[in-house]
Design an enzyme around this catalytic site. Structure first.
Site, short mmCIF file in Angstrom:
data_model
loop_
_atom_site.label_atom_id
_atom_site.label_comp_id
_atom_site.label_asym_id
_atom_site.label_seq_id
_atom_site.Cartn_x
_atom_site.Cartn_y
_atom_site.Cartn_z
N HIS A 273 -47.85 68.85 19.89
CA HIS A 273 -47.53 68.47 18.48
C HIS A 273 -46.90 67.05 18.42
O HIS A 273 -46.70 66.50 19.42
CB HIS A 273 -46.56 69.45 17.98
CG HIS A 273 -45.18 69.69 18.48
ND1 HIS A 273 -44.24 68.43 18.22
CD2 HIS A 273 -44.59 70.40 19.43
CE1 HIS A 273 -43.15 68.76 18.98
NE2 HIS A 273 -43.37 70.04 19.54
N CYS B 296 -41.98 72.24 24.39
CA CYS B 296 -43.56 71.93 23.80
C CYS B 296 -43.74 70.68 24.42
O CYS B 296 -43.05 69.76 25.00
CB CYS B 296 -43.72 72.01 22.19
SG CYS B 296 -43.64 73.25 21.68
#
Length: 165
Positions: free
Chosen positions: A124, A140
């Site tokens: 992301h 992440c």
């Protein structure tokens, strides 16, 4: 469709969660499953996910190098700087695929979210560009917004993502 090899400890429910599908969808795609039981090493069909072998792109993430490399076939297309998980919330290692995507996901996820085939993990953007190059995330893979937008415009769902130390 994606053929997936069941790993030790996985259940049909955990596989469904990782691939953002339902137990029922997996049962329908795999009519030979006996009562929904799976065992390590067994191959099952994941409906709605393209076979990564049919996609000319792949992504290689180096956690220690803090880089994401995009390949088209075996040719390096681009290398992007990234942020990765901190010590207590490390980025998972292994082989994954992109299962879905969301532009403008809100919160700290920047301009784009690419879900990996491990629940709660993805690639992301960020609202904190100074974090890129560091081990600061909750697991992440974090990219500059312009970079994740570029990546998302190139790779389709089903793209293979290899994460190594």
């Amino acid at each position: 469709m994606l053929m997936y090899q069941v790993k030790p400890g996985e259940t049909l429910e955990s596989i469904a969660a990782d691939f953002r599908t339902t137990r029922q969808a997996l049962l329908q795609a795999n009519p030979g499953l006996n009562g929904g039981q799976v065992s390590a090493g067994q191959s099952i069909i994941i409906p709605g996910i393209r076979n990564p072998d049919t996609i000319p792109y792949r992504i290689a993430v180096s956690l220690n190098g803090r880089t994401l490399r995009l390949y088209e076939r075996d040719r390096l297309v681009k290398t992007y700087p990234i942020a990765v998980g901190k010590i207590l919330t490390q980025t998972p290692r292994g082989e994954f695929v992109i299962v879905n995507r969301q532009p403008n996901p809100g919160g700290p996820f920047g301009a784009y979210w690419l879900s990996l085939s491990k629940q709660h993990y993805g690639i992301h953007g960020t609202n904190n560009p100074s974090s890129i190059g560091k081990a600061v995330s909750r697991g992440c893979i974090r990219m500059h917004n312009r970079d994740v937008l570029e990546l998302a415009s190139i790779v389709p769902n089903g793209t293979r993502v290899s994460i190594t130390p």
